[in-house]
Design a protein around this motif. Structure first.
Motif, mmCIF file in Angstrom:
data_model
loop_
_atom_site.group_PDB
_atom_site.id
_atom_site.type_symbol
_atom_site.label_atom_id
_atom_site.label_comp_id
_atom_site.label_asym_id
_atom_site.label_seq_id
_atom_site.Cartn_x
_atom_site.Cartn_y
_atom_site.Cartn_z
ATOM 1 N N LYS A 78 -1.783 -7.198 -15.426
ATOM 2 C CA LYS A 78 -2.121 -5.325 -15.323
ATOM 3 C C LYS A 78 -1.544 -5.010 -13.936
ATOM 4 O O LYS A 78 -1.261 -3.688 -13.831
ATOM 5 C CB LYS A 78 -3.666 -5.470 -15.325
ATOM 6 C CG LYS A 78 -4.148 -5.654 -16.883
ATOM 7 C CD LYS A 78 -5.783 -5.321 -16.631
ATOM 8 C CE LYS A 78 -6.144 -5.275 -17.963
ATOM 9 N NZ LYS A 78 -7.806 -4.908 -17.923
ATOM 10 N N ALA A 79 -1.388 -6.000 -12.855
ATOM 11 C CA ALA A 79 -0.866 -5.379 -11.573
ATOM 12 C C ALA A 79 0.548 -4.962 -11.770
ATOM 13 O O ALA A 79 1.127 -3.923 -11.132
ATOM 14 C CB ALA A 79 -1.073 -6.465 -10.442
ATOM 15 N N ASN A 128 -5.796 -7.938 -6.843
ATOM 16 C CA ASN A 128 -7.058 -8.527 -6.656
ATOM 17 C C ASN A 128 -8.162 -8.340 -7.679
ATOM 18 O O ASN A 128 -9.056 -9.012 -8.306
ATOM 19 C CB ASN A 128 -7.760 -8.112 -5.489
ATOM 20 C CG ASN A 128 -6.900 -8.486 -4.237
ATOM 21 O OD1 ASN A 128 -6.324 -9.795 -4.384
ATOM 22 N ND2 ASN A 128 -6.831 -7.996 -3.033
ATOM 23 N N LYS A 129 -7.837 -6.968 -8.259
ATOM 24 C CA LYS A 129 -9.143 -6.428 -9.264
ATOM 25 C C LYS A 129 -8.668 -7.333 -10.787
ATOM 26 O O LYS A 129 -9.478 -7.199 -11.602
ATOM 27 C CB LYS A 129 -8.696 -5.086 -9.443
ATOM 28 C CG LYS A 129 -9.655 -4.184 -10.298
ATOM 29 C CD LYS A 129 -9.646 -2.852 -10.194
ATOM 30 C CE LYS A 129 -10.503 -2.155 -11.151
ATOM 31 N NZ LYS A 129 -10.444 -0.642 -11.144
ATOM 32 N N GLU A 187 0.770 1.499 2.831
ATOM 33 C CA GLU A 187 -0.270 1.984 1.982
ATOM 34 C C GLU A 187 -0.048 1.740 0.392
ATOM 35 O O GLU A 187 -0.836 1.234 -0.367
ATOM 36 C CB GLU A 187 -0.235 3.545 2.117
ATOM 37 C CG GLU A 187 -1.067 4.062 3.377
ATOM 38 C CD GLU A 187 -0.880 5.542 3.494
ATOM 39 O OE1 GLU A 187 -0.850 6.172 2.287
ATOM 40 O OE2 GLU A 187 -1.259 6.121 4.481
ATOM 41 N N TRP A 188 1.141 1.811 0.164
ATOM 42 C CA TRP A 188 1.460 1.459 -1.302
ATOM 43 C C TRP A 188 1.460 -0.119 -1.585
ATOM 44 O O TRP A 188 0.854 -0.541 -2.597
ATOM 45 C CB TRP A 188 3.095 1.708 -1.564
ATOM 46 C CG TRP A 188 3.725 1.366 -2.974
ATOM 47 C CD1 TRP A 188 4.846 0.612 -3.196
ATOM 48 C CD2 TRP A 188 3.159 1.366 -4.165
ATOM 49 N NE1 TRP A 188 4.802 0.444 -4.582
ATOM 50 C CE2 TRP A 188 4.157 1.101 -5.063
ATOM 51 C CE3 TRP A 188 2.096 2.363 -5.018
ATOM 52 C CZ2 TRP A 188 3.925 1.042 -6.595
ATOM 53 C CZ3 TRP A 188 2.045 2.312 -6.310
ATOM 54 C CH2 TRP A 188 2.938 1.591 -6.906
ATOM 55 N N MET A 189 1.910 -0.928 -0.863
ATOM 56 C CA MET A 189 1.630 -2.531 -0.830
ATOM 57 C C MET A 189 0.100 -2.689 -0.697
ATOM 58 O O MET A 189 -0.400 -3.575 -1.624
ATOM 59 C CB MET A 189 2.243 -3.349 0.268
ATOM 60 C CG MET A 189 3.867 -3.093 0.306
ATOM 61 S SD MET A 189 4.494 -4.226 -1.188
ATOM 62 C CE MET A 189 3.935 -5.839 -0.912
ATOM 63 N N ASP A 190 -0.489 -2.025 -0.140
ATOM 64 C CA ASP A 190 -2.032 -2.363 -0.258
ATOM 65 C C ASP A 190 -2.390 -2.056 -1.787
ATOM 66 O O ASP A 190 -3.355 -2.651 -2.180
ATOM 67 C CB ASP A 190 -2.985 -1.395 1.026
ATOM 68 C CG ASP A 190 -2.572 -2.119 2.387
ATOM 69 O OD1 ASP A 190 -1.928 -3.467 2.191
ATOM 70 O OD2 ASP A 190 -2.747 -1.386 3.389
#
Length: 563
Positions: A260-261, A348-349, A338-341
């Motif tokens: 999904k990521a 993680n989700k 910000e995009w990498m985070d």
């Protein structure tokens, strides 16, 4: 010096540095086999159990090394038995040379015994093919075949030789092959500059790494490129190892059974950079909703792939390694924290589901990774086990995953594993198959035992055709038409009958012990792993839908669907 055609074939193979040939003899090719016999100290010939196994072994040899793999077969059914292996190599751009012998020139077109037009039959799925009817053409044709197979976008080449040519004599002069230079003439500076500007303007870039990165040997330049532009990276099935599976930038595979990521990240990005991939349907899903907010950059060696499946905003045509070198010198370090985070939060989700306590597909692959320290060469057949191998083994480098992507060839794995092991004698080589696939090629275990080629065969045995059953469960109302393998076949007894050490496992601890012992024994081993018939591969994207619609088993359960 004067040599027969058969001797010229062998001398040309030696010119090309060929050390291993896979094949099966027969009437029309006997002269070539007689010449091979006299050079057995220089070229190892592996007699496979079936010609298809020879083609897959040549393919596995090529994928694991980057060299040209070689297979041989006689006319008629020998040649046609190579067809599936040649088509497999063609779909994945793998350099092999298939040498077949046909009836004598005087017998062509007369329905002679075991005559077949193998050149006509393979024309749609070879990079090029030849029929040699005059001995004066033989040496140059073989040399051309190797050059064509490994230059530009690699691919399979077939050389069919009439039997009289293999017996006739002509003058032979040894030649040293010219080095194959990477394709650079098509790399236009203005195209490179346009890509650089698009990268500089981007706030949310994403990279799809494809098989072209593997073919071009671009692993190092690619990893440097990803670091410079500070971007997440996903891969196609053929691009495994372009970036380490443990790298923080890596989000997993994209597409029908991608994470999904990766699928959600590509859907959200504003710039998608696709390198050495062809936007296949299993990657893209519905092309009309693919990366809807992104400008798309396509880097590929084959100009026919540009704008074929997905419209791009910029492209560079040429060797991926050379292109990346030029881009890396022109780009300054980017910062997309910000995009990498944001993408990190997706990782993680939505982690891949892994139950390490029971014997299941993911836990088997996870244990294989841990026990081999991620250093094995993994070949697979096609189906659920193939997707688990792509999802759960963390590949450190290119040429570690050897699998049929484009054609999806059941029966590919054992032959490919033999080819990979012959080329990498110091590496652990493991083939992963489902029980349906293993039935198609388990005769090649006899090849492994004949030569004591110490491959490890893992059968993920769910007693069904797992991937087809998964589709029948989800989309065909659980009507399991001809996908249940409820017979009395015992893979342990069969494997032992072919001379291999064999194990049957019902727990994850039994599997781990069997795998460790197989590695220590260093002989051909088969491990039959009994898993549940209804284990499934998730996430999943239904065919022809947006990759943003990827769903998991939990998603289905939340909707009240029992699968």
């Amino acid at each position: 010096m004067q040599l027969t055609g058969s001797e010229i074939v062998v001398e040309c193979l030696k010119e090309q540095g060929v050390d291993t040939v896979f094949g099966y003899p027969g009437g029309t090719i006997l002269n070539i086999y007689d010449a091979l016999y006299k050079h057995s100290d220089e070229i190892t010939h592996i007699l496979t159990s079936h010609e298809q196994g020879a083609a897959h072994a040549a393919d596995g040899y090529a994928r694991s090394t980057g060299k040209v793999g070689v297979c041989m077969a006689t006319s008629g059914p020998g040649a046609t038995n190579l067809v599936t292996g040649i088509a497999t190599a063609y779909m994945d751009s793998i350099p092999i040379v298939a040498i077949t012998a046909n009836v004598a020139k005087s017998g062509l077109g007369k329905d002679s015994f075991q005559e077949i037009d193998i050149v006509g039959a393979t024309m749609p799925f070879t990079k090029h093919n030849f029929i040699v009817k005059e001995i004066e053409d033989l040496a140059d044709t073989i040399r051309r075949a190797f050059t064509i197979a490994k230059s530009g976008r690699p691919g399979p080449v077939l050389v069919d030789i009439t039997k009289d040519v293999t017996a006739n004599k002509t003058e032979y002069t040894k030649q040293t092959p010219k080095a194959i230079e990477p394709y650079t003439d098509t790399i236009k500076e203005e195209d490179v500059d346009k890509v650089v500007e698009l990268i500089k303007e981007s706030n949310k870039p994403f990279i799809i790494a494809g098989g072209g990165l593997v073919a071009s040997g671009a692993q190092d330049e690619f990893r440097k490129f990803a670091d410079i532009i500070d971007t997440p990276v996903c891969d196609t099935l053929m691009g495994k190892g372009a970036i380490e599976g443990t790298n923080a930038r890596y989000t997993g595979m994209i597409g029908m059974h991608g994470t999904k990521a990766s699928n959600f990240g590509v859907t959200r990005c504003d710039l998608l950079i696709v390198i050495g991939a062809r936007f296949s349907d299993r990657v893209v899903g519905n092309p009309n909703s693919f990366a809807p907010d992104a400008k798309i950059i396509h880097i590929d060696i084959d100009p026919t792939e540009i704008n074929k499946n997905v419209k791009t905003d910029a492209s560079i045509i040429g060797d991926a390694n050379e292109i990346l070198k030029r881009l890396n010198t022109k780009l300054e370090k980017q910062n997309h924290k910000e995009w990498m985070d944001e993408v990190g939060e997706l990782k993680n989700k939505y982690p891949l589901a892994l139950d390490k306590t029971t014997l299941n597909g993911p836990s088997i692959i996870d244990a294989l990774y841990e026990i081999t320290n991620g250093d094995a060469i993994v070949t697979t057949d096609v189906g659920q086990h193939q997707m688990w191998a792509a999802q759960f083994y963390k590949y450190k480098e290119t040429r570690q995953l050897i699998t049929s992507g484009g054609l999806g060839t059941m029966g590919y794995g054992v032959g490919a594993c033999i080819g990979a092991k012959m080329a990498n004698k110091d590496r652990i080589c493991v083939n992963i198959a489902g029980d349906g696939c293993f039935r198609m090629n388990m005769n090649e275990i006899a090849t492994a035992t004949r030569y004591n080629i110490p491959i490890i065969q893992i059968v993920i045995n769910n007693h069904v055709l797992g991937m087809v059953r998964q589709w029948q469960t989800l989309f065909y109302g659980k009507r399991y038409s001809n996908t249940v393998l409820d017979d009395q076949v015992d893979f342990v007894k069969i494997s032992e009958g072919m001379g291999a050490k064999a194990y049957k496992c019902t727990t994850i601890d039994e599997f781990k012990n069997a795998l460790k012992e197989s590695i220590e024994l260093n002989i051909p081993c088969v491990i039959d792993c009994q898993i549940d018939s209804d284990d499934k591969v998730f996430p999943m994207v239904p065919a022809n839908t947006s990759i943003s619609e990827a769903f998991s088993e939990e998603d289905l359960a939340a909707k009240g669907y029992d699968c």
